[in-house]
Design an enzyme around this catalytic site. Sequence first.
Site, PDB file in Angstrom:
ATOM      1  N   SER A 197      36.523   8.110 -40.199  1.00 19.12           N
ATOM      2  CA  SER A 197      37.671   7.986 -40.167  1.00 19.12           C
ATOM      3  C   SER A 197      38.644   9.418 -40.555  1.00 19.12           C
ATOM      4  O   SER A 197      39.822   9.995 -40.869  1.00 19.12           O
ATOM      5  CB  SER A 197      38.769   6.909 -40.206  1.00 19.12           C
ATOM      6  OG  SER A 197      38.302   6.633 -41.889  1.00 19.12           O
ATOM      7  N   LYS A 214      42.495   5.999 -46.586  1.00 18.60           N
ATOM      8  CA  LYS A 214      43.709   6.338 -45.898  1.00 18.60           C
ATOM      9  C   LYS A 214      44.619   7.495 -46.100  1.00 18.60           C
ATOM     10  O   LYS A 214      45.071   6.959 -47.579  1.00 18.60           O
ATOM     11  CB  LYS A 214      44.289   5.285 -45.142  1.00 18.60           C
ATOM     12  CG  LYS A 214      43.021   4.326 -43.889  1.00 18.60           C
ATOM     13  CD  LYS A 214      42.881   5.514 -43.104  1.00 18.60           C
ATOM     14  CE  LYS A 214      41.793   4.503 -42.174  1.00 18.60           C
ATOM     15  NZ  LYS A 214      40.518   4.528 -42.225  1.00 18.60           N
TER      16      LYS A 214
END
Length: 209
Positions: free
Chosen positions: A129, A167
């Site tokens: 990701s 993230k």
Amino acid sequence: MISAEDQRKIFSDNLNRYLKMKGKIPADVARELDIPESTLRSWISGEKYPRIQNIQKLADYFNVRRSDITEAYTNYSDEYSELVKVPIIGEIACGEPILATENFDGYILEPKNSLPSGEVFYLRAKGDSMQPTIPNESNVLIRLQSSVENGEIAAVLVNGDEEVTLKRIKYQDGIILLVADNSKYPPYIVTKNNPARIIGKALKFSVDL
């Protein structure tokens, strides 16, 4: 006379050393200096050599002399710095604090004087990701802190504090978004029913060979 190839290698070595000493990852430096990340990475790899104005910009950023990043490094005292064990966090043991021994998946030895201030640990990245910024299975150095600036990468606890993820944090119109660098993943919108908690800032990463 030094060759262009050797000059690029010296600059690359010095730049990598200052990134490590200051606890910075290329994405943050590129953003803060308004330099394309691909350009910065070409200097880091020794593929290209920057123009003088960018050399000065980097020297000012790291608070060093221009010659400190353009000339061969001759002070090796940091090689003999005390080594400290920085824990690697693998999986999160349910109900345990993030730095509980149950969560440790080994240690990485680091020179004490190369580490930033504060409490630090390594987090093993899982999945793609955050690619291409952070490859899968990278060991990412995290400094414990409960908030980060807009656009910085953080370690975040989600799913009732049972899972930690990496993230990029975006603040938008009063909303907090957890954004993947890989565009195939949608952003995670933080809400009362979909909570998240920042536990630290990502400073740098390394890949096991």
